[in-house]
Write a protein that holds these residues in place. Sequence first.
Motif, PDB file in Angstrom:
ATOM      1  N   GLY A 196     -39.195  30.579  11.765  1.00 29.98           N
ATOM      2  CA  GLY A 196     -38.126  30.304  12.971  1.00 29.98           C
ATOM      3  C   GLY A 196     -38.144  28.643  13.492  1.00 29.98           C
ATOM      4  N   SER A 197     -37.411  28.426  14.370  1.00 25.62           N
ATOM      5  CA  SER A 197     -37.185  27.184  14.965  1.00 25.62           C
ATOM      6  C   SER A 197     -38.751  26.659  15.772  1.00 25.62           C
ATOM      7  N   ASP A 240     -38.680  24.152  17.511  1.00 24.14           N
ATOM      8  CA  ASP A 240     -37.836  23.576  18.645  1.00 24.14           C
ATOM      9  C   ASP A 240     -37.746  24.873  19.895  1.00 24.14           C
ATOM     10  N   ARG A 250     -39.451  22.282   5.472  1.00 22.27           N
ATOM     11  CA  ARG A 250     -38.332  22.011   6.315  1.00 22.27           C
ATOM     12  C   ARG A 250     -38.522  20.273   6.685  1.00 22.27           C
ATOM     13  N   SER A 299     -37.453  18.377  12.649  1.00 24.36           N
ATOM     14  CA  SER A 299     -36.076  18.271  13.768  1.00 24.36           C
ATOM     15  C   SER A 299     -36.230  16.909  14.393  1.00 24.36           C
TER      16      SER A 299
END
Length: 324
Positions: free
Chosen positions: A172-173, A175, A207, A210
């Motif tokens: 998942g994220s 953030d 990933r 971000s």
Amino acid sequence: MRTHHVDHYPNWSLLPPKQLIQGPDHNTEQFFLSNKDKAIEFGGRVQATRRKSSGCATTETPISEEDGNVRRFLQLILWAAEGVYILWLFLLPYAPGDPVWAISSETANSLVDLSLNFFFILPLMNSVVGITLSDAPVLHPVSEGLFNFVIGWTFMFAPLLFTDRKRDRYKGSLDVLWGFQMFLTNTFLIPYMAIRLNEADARYTPRKTSELGSIMTNGAPVVGLVGGAICVVSILWALFGRADGNFGSLTDRWEFLLSYLGSERLAYAFIWDIGLYTIFQPWLIGENLQNVQKDKVDIVKYLRFVPVFGLGAYLLFLKLDEDP
């Protein structure tokens, strides 16, 4: 008459992937397996290994059945803790205060007022700076101190999560996870701690960090200083804040704290959060000491057990010249 030497070794390119290879001087069995799981021969003993991802670098570390059992046991404990946390603190009526489905207007208003005094911005602007953009709600300094202590500590967890070497096992994220953690603390951190114990997926591409992750990582020392300062101010505020507000002596404030913990679900939940953070902080830091400046590793290694200050040390001495 010249004798031609004939090489009796097989043509490697023609062998199937799992073909047994045995040369005249070799009695060791070797196999070509997939990239995900390889077998490495050491003196006739095959040891399974797995691939681990840390940022862009990939290393292989041994897997043992014992380690796998410990990992699964820890995951079981964490998922059980998540169930207990949600049931006991949110749904069941047995803990102090109101469950979420029967929350009183008084508790809701108190939560809103505490949020308005987030990081003591309004109270300090009103009383110290002399700027009154909005009147800060007047609450008991002990309740304000407890609230901001937990939020300040949660704030400091952001760079730690974004530099965790096992963060990519959580699909998942980060953030979103940290954003929810700021409001619901361990409701989301406990599942992350369980998921990060999953086996690494060799086919998974790490990933890119971000925008928020980059800001929090590059600004880790600032995050550590700000979050640590908020925690210290929270303690001082609980002890001495609003001295002119007739909130009593230190003894009176201690008695209020005990009464507050025994009557308000939010305060009671914060004690759970402090206890869980005290466990998760050294756990996460201990598995990410490779992110610390080499000459500061020993300091962080021992300070990690000290609530708040150990995390502050990790953030202050984080290596910023390399991608996490």
